[in-house]
Design a protein around this motif. Sequence first.
Motif, PDB file in Angstrom:
ATOM      1  N   ASN A  88       0.867  -1.131  -0.029  1.00 13.53           N
ATOM      2  CA  ASN A  88       0.186   0.041   0.026  1.00 13.53           C
ATOM      3  C   ASN A  88       0.828   1.226  -0.150  1.00 13.53           C
ATOM      4  OD1 ASN A  88       1.033   0.016   2.659  1.00 13.53           O
ATOM      5  ND2 ASN A  88      -1.148  -0.296   3.604  1.00 13.53           N
ATOM      6  N   ALA A  89       2.152   1.164  -0.478  1.00 18.60           N
ATOM      7  CA  ALA A  89       2.970   2.276  -0.462  1.00 18.60           C
ATOM      8  C   ALA A  89       2.446   3.260  -1.647  1.00 18.60           C
ATOM      9  CB  ALA A  89       4.339   1.820  -1.066  1.00 18.60           C
ATOM     10  N   TYR A 134      -3.985 -13.064  -1.746  1.00 17.51           N
ATOM     11  CA  TYR A 134      -3.277 -12.088  -0.580  1.00 17.51           C
ATOM     12  C   TYR A 134      -4.173 -10.884  -0.930  1.00 17.51           C
ATOM     13  CZ  TYR A 134      -0.711 -11.250  -5.055  1.00 17.51           C
ATOM     14  OH  TYR A 134      -0.165 -10.763  -6.268  1.00 17.51           O
ATOM     15  N   ALA A 135      -3.681 -10.112   0.055  1.00 18.68           N
ATOM     16  CA  ALA A 135      -4.339  -8.556   0.034  1.00 18.68           C
ATOM     17  C   ALA A 135      -3.940  -7.906  -1.127  1.00 18.68           C
ATOM     18  CB  ALA A 135      -3.969  -7.766   1.058  1.00 18.68           C
ATOM     19  N   TRP A 136      -5.014  -7.447  -1.928  1.00 17.11           N
ATOM     20  CA  TRP A 136      -4.716  -6.702  -3.027  1.00 17.11           C
ATOM     21  C   TRP A 136      -4.814  -5.365  -2.798  1.00 17.11           C
ATOM     22  CZ3 TRP A 136      -7.860  -8.565  -8.173  1.00 17.11           C
ATOM     23  CH2 TRP A 136      -7.477 -10.012  -8.348  1.00 17.11           C
ATOM     24  N   ASN A 137      -3.696  -4.714  -2.797  1.00 18.23           N
ATOM     25  CA  ASN A 137      -3.801  -3.154  -2.225  1.00 18.23           C
ATOM     26  C   ASN A 137      -3.087  -2.153  -3.187  1.00 18.23           C
ATOM     27  OD1 ASN A 137      -4.450  -3.826   0.423  1.00 18.23           O
ATOM     28  ND2 ASN A 137      -2.456  -4.225   1.202  1.00 18.23           N
ATOM     29  N   GLU A 138      -2.649  -2.917  -4.603  1.00 15.41           N
ATOM     30  CA  GLU A 138      -2.363  -1.855  -5.504  1.00 15.41           C
ATOM     31  C   GLU A 138      -2.586  -2.836  -6.984  1.00 15.41           C
ATOM     32  OE1 GLU A 138       1.975  -1.869  -5.696  1.00 15.41           O
ATOM     33  OE2 GLU A 138       2.215  -4.094  -4.792  1.00 15.41           O
ATOM     34  N   VAL A 157      -3.400   2.535  -5.965  1.00 16.89           N
ATOM     35  CA  VAL A 157      -3.317   2.141  -4.701  1.00 16.89           C
ATOM     36  C   VAL A 157      -4.510   2.772  -3.848  1.00 16.89           C
ATOM     37  CG1 VAL A 157      -2.108   2.137  -2.440  1.00 16.89           C
ATOM     38  CG2 VAL A 157      -0.821   2.395  -4.446  1.00 16.89           C
ATOM     39  N   PRO A 158      -5.785   1.838  -4.000  1.00 19.62           N
ATOM     40  CA  PRO A 158      -7.138   2.267  -3.632  1.00 19.62           C
ATOM     41  C   PRO A 158      -7.163   2.306  -2.038  1.00 19.62           C
ATOM     42  CG  PRO A 158      -7.096   0.005  -4.353  1.00 19.62           C
ATOM     43  CD  PRO A 158      -6.000   0.564  -4.539  1.00 19.62           C
ATOM     44  N   ALA A 159      -7.636   3.395  -1.565  1.00 19.90           N
ATOM     45  CA  ALA A 159      -7.727   3.524  -0.165  1.00 19.90           C
ATOM     46  C   ALA A 159      -8.544   2.236   0.399  1.00 19.90           C
ATOM     47  CB  ALA A 159      -8.283   4.665   0.354  1.00 19.90           C
ATOM     48  N   GLY A 160      -7.796   1.666   1.387  1.00 23.22           N
ATOM     49  CA  GLY A 160      -8.406   0.453   2.329  1.00 23.22           C
ATOM     50  C   GLY A 160      -8.004  -0.761   1.314  1.00 23.22           C
ATOM     51  N   GLY A 161      -7.496  -0.726   0.197  1.00 21.02           N
ATOM     52  CA  GLY A 161      -7.342  -1.753  -0.732  1.00 21.02           C
ATOM     53  C   GLY A 161      -8.725  -2.381  -1.388  1.00 21.02           C
TER      54      GLY A 161
END
Length: 177
Positions: A88-89, A134-138, A157-161
């Motif tokens: 989430n950079a 996994y977590a999709w943050n980007e 990079v959506p807020a909150g993923g």
Amino acid sequence: SMHAKVDVEDRGTWHAHWLLEKRSGDCGERTGEELERWLAENIPYEVREGDGNMLVNVGITELLKLLIGAAATAYNNANARLAVGDSNAAAAAGQTDLQAAVNKVYVAMDATYPQVSSQSVLFRSTYGAAVANYAWNECAVFNGPTPPGDEMLNRLVPAGGLGTKAAGSTWTLTLTI
């Protein structure tokens, strides 16, 4: 003779719209019409949508090279990838890859994508049950699977993923520009 100065301003607008459809089950190795049928028969349990992204410098340069016919790699069906990672950079114009250290994957286009229609281009990739769990943050568009060298066009990079994908689910990501 008289010369009049006329100010003319051209302005283009880049609008990125992301659509994520989350389905239970595994699309398996389906492609083309078989994949389209599976997606139609398996209604998403969740749909997420959002707007925005950051065009990155290497992507802008690649687009300009393509515009003038210089050596560059097209973002076409053979090359284009939608990539997702767990970092989430913050997005920055100088980035050349997703920022995830390990959890990142570059998935080829579904058959017939990307598509151009009404001054828009649609990129779409489907992530089967064993892919990108996994977590999709980007997320981003690339013109190949091995950056740098294959160029990232943009990054979001959506807020909150976008959520955490688990084994046994199929997610379809669509980007409309």
